[in-house]
Scaffold this motif. Structure first.
Motif, mmCIF file in Angstrom:
data_model
loop_
_atom_site.group_PDB
_atom_site.id
_atom_site.type_symbol
_atom_site.label_atom_id
_atom_site.label_comp_id
_atom_site.label_asym_id
_atom_site.label_seq_id
_atom_site.Cartn_x
_atom_site.Cartn_y
_atom_site.Cartn_z
ATOM 1 N N HIS A 43 0.672 -1.246 0.050
ATOM 2 C CA HIS A 43 -0.121 0.113 -0.021
ATOM 3 C C HIS A 43 0.891 1.228 -0.046
ATOM 4 O O HIS A 43 0.597 2.328 -0.641
ATOM 5 C CB HIS A 43 -0.700 0.018 1.232
ATOM 6 C CG HIS A 43 -1.775 1.030 1.558
ATOM 7 N ND1 HIS A 43 -1.556 2.164 2.199
ATOM 8 C CD2 HIS A 43 -2.990 1.274 0.908
ATOM 9 C CE1 HIS A 43 -2.630 3.206 2.038
ATOM 10 N NE2 HIS A 43 -3.509 2.742 1.364
ATOM 11 N N GLU A 44 2.014 1.415 0.749
ATOM 12 C CA GLU A 44 2.935 2.423 0.823
ATOM 13 C C GLU A 44 3.691 2.825 -0.556
ATOM 14 O O GLU A 44 4.325 3.471 -0.679
ATOM 15 C CB GLU A 44 3.868 1.996 2.135
ATOM 16 C CG GLU A 44 3.221 2.457 3.404
ATOM 17 C CD GLU A 44 3.830 2.201 4.600
ATOM 18 O OE1 GLU A 44 5.147 1.635 4.418
ATOM 19 O OE2 GLU A 44 3.524 2.717 5.702
ATOM 20 N N LEU A 45 3.726 1.394 -1.375
ATOM 21 C CA LEU A 45 4.258 1.837 -2.526
ATOM 22 C C LEU A 45 3.459 2.521 -3.480
ATOM 23 O O LEU A 45 3.821 2.866 -4.720
ATOM 24 C CB LEU A 45 4.673 0.183 -3.123
ATOM 25 C CG LEU A 45 5.779 -0.431 -2.473
ATOM 26 C CD1 LEU A 45 5.618 -1.797 -3.142
ATOM 27 C CD2 LEU A 45 7.075 0.254 -2.669
ATOM 28 N N GLY A 46 2.368 2.783 -3.089
ATOM 29 C CA GLY A 46 1.178 3.361 -4.117
ATOM 30 C C GLY A 46 0.633 2.470 -4.702
ATOM 31 O O GLY A 46 -0.365 3.084 -5.687
ATOM 32 N N VAL A 47 0.294 1.429 -4.433
ATOM 33 C CA VAL A 47 -0.241 0.395 -5.191
ATOM 34 C C VAL A 47 -1.659 0.220 -4.483
ATOM 35 O O VAL A 47 -1.683 0.114 -3.232
ATOM 36 C CB VAL A 47 0.365 -1.172 -5.160
ATOM 37 C CG1 VAL A 47 -0.463 -2.073 -5.848
ATOM 38 C CG2 VAL A 47 1.607 -0.742 -5.583
ATOM 39 N N GLN A 48 -2.677 0.202 -5.145
ATOM 40 C CA GLN A 48 -4.123 -0.165 -4.812
ATOM 41 C C GLN A 48 -4.414 -1.604 -4.806
ATOM 42 O O GLN A 48 -3.882 -2.215 -5.592
ATOM 43 C CB GLN A 48 -5.263 0.478 -5.896
ATOM 44 C CG GLN A 48 -5.083 1.919 -6.053
ATOM 45 C CD GLN A 48 -6.173 2.563 -7.196
ATOM 46 O OE1 GLN A 48 -7.083 1.664 -7.598
ATOM 47 N NE2 GLN A 48 -5.854 3.586 -7.755
#
Length: 241
Positions: A43-48
């Protein structure tokens, strides 16, 4: 972290057994918390992220049917088990600061939202992790099929299946020491050789919608983020060529 994700939106499929840890039955809170940390890392990688959890740690419809229970009744019991697991997963993810929603295919207004596709998409766009509970809502379908169905409905770039082993092997690596781990397989190869990645309807759904299936070990901390970034050990199932 320095990792670059290969996908913008993914669905994580976790078996109920993966939540047991070293137990023979039920939920291991330490294991659930560790998987929640893995989800937060992605989630913190910007992945939904959206999630489908199985219910085999509590009840298996097919096993019940084998012992004389009506198959549809057994499957509904299995679906309710997935709701218990989904609520446990939601609690663990929210405790570490990631907003989460549970959507159930069997409406349970007191504990979850009903499954509404457009609402689920909106949640993910707003950075919430969506956990899909109760399978497809229909008996005779596995949570593997539910995962492929939801990944298709959500327009996911990949379906990641977290298992106890780090990919798909030519034989059971626990029993056969020199079993070969495949790096890449085609959908038709998996179907024709019956490699047991997921059931046939799940593979067919993923193939129709061109969603790669990535099989990795959920037991290794950080492996979900590695797989999303194309690193670590895993097997990817996608179209040949």
């Amino acid at each position: 972290m320095g990792k670059r994700p290969l996908y913008k939106r993914v669905l994580l499929k976790i078996s109920g057994e993966a939540l047991m840890g070293q137990r023979e039955y039920g939920l291991c809170s330490e294991t659930v918390s560790r998987i929640a940390e893995d989800i937060r890392a992605v989630h913190e990688l910007g992945v939904q992220v959206c999630v489908v959890v199985g219910g085999g740690n509590i009840y298996r419809g097919l096993a019940g049917a084998a012992k004389g229970m009506d198959r549809a009744t057994g499957d509904y019991m299995g679906m309710l088990a997935t709701v218990i697991n989904s609520l446990a997963m939601q609690n663990a993810i929210e405790k570490i600061g990631v907003p989460t929603r549970v959507q159930s295919a069997i409406p349970m207004a007191s504990v979850s939202e009903p499954y509404i596709r457009r609402r689920a998409l909106r949640h993910m766009e707003k950075g919430r992790v969506v956990i899909f509970a109760a399978g497809t809502g229909n008996p005779f379908f596995t949570t593997d099929t539910a995962a492929a169905l939801r990944a298709s409905e959500m327009g996911c770039d990949a379906l990641l299946k977290g298992t106890k082993v780090d990919g798909v092997y030519s034989a059971d690596p626990v029993k056969v020491k020199d079993a070969e781990r495949y790096r890449q397989l085609g959908y038709m190869e998996v179907l024709s050789r019956d490699l047991g990645v997921m059931d046939h309807s799940a593979i067919s759904l993923a193939r129709e919608n061109r969603i790669p299936i990535i099989v990795f070990s959920i037991t290794k901390p950080g492996s979900f983020a590695e797989a999303v970034c194309g690193e670590g050990l895993y097997t990817i199932v996608k179209d040949e060529g």
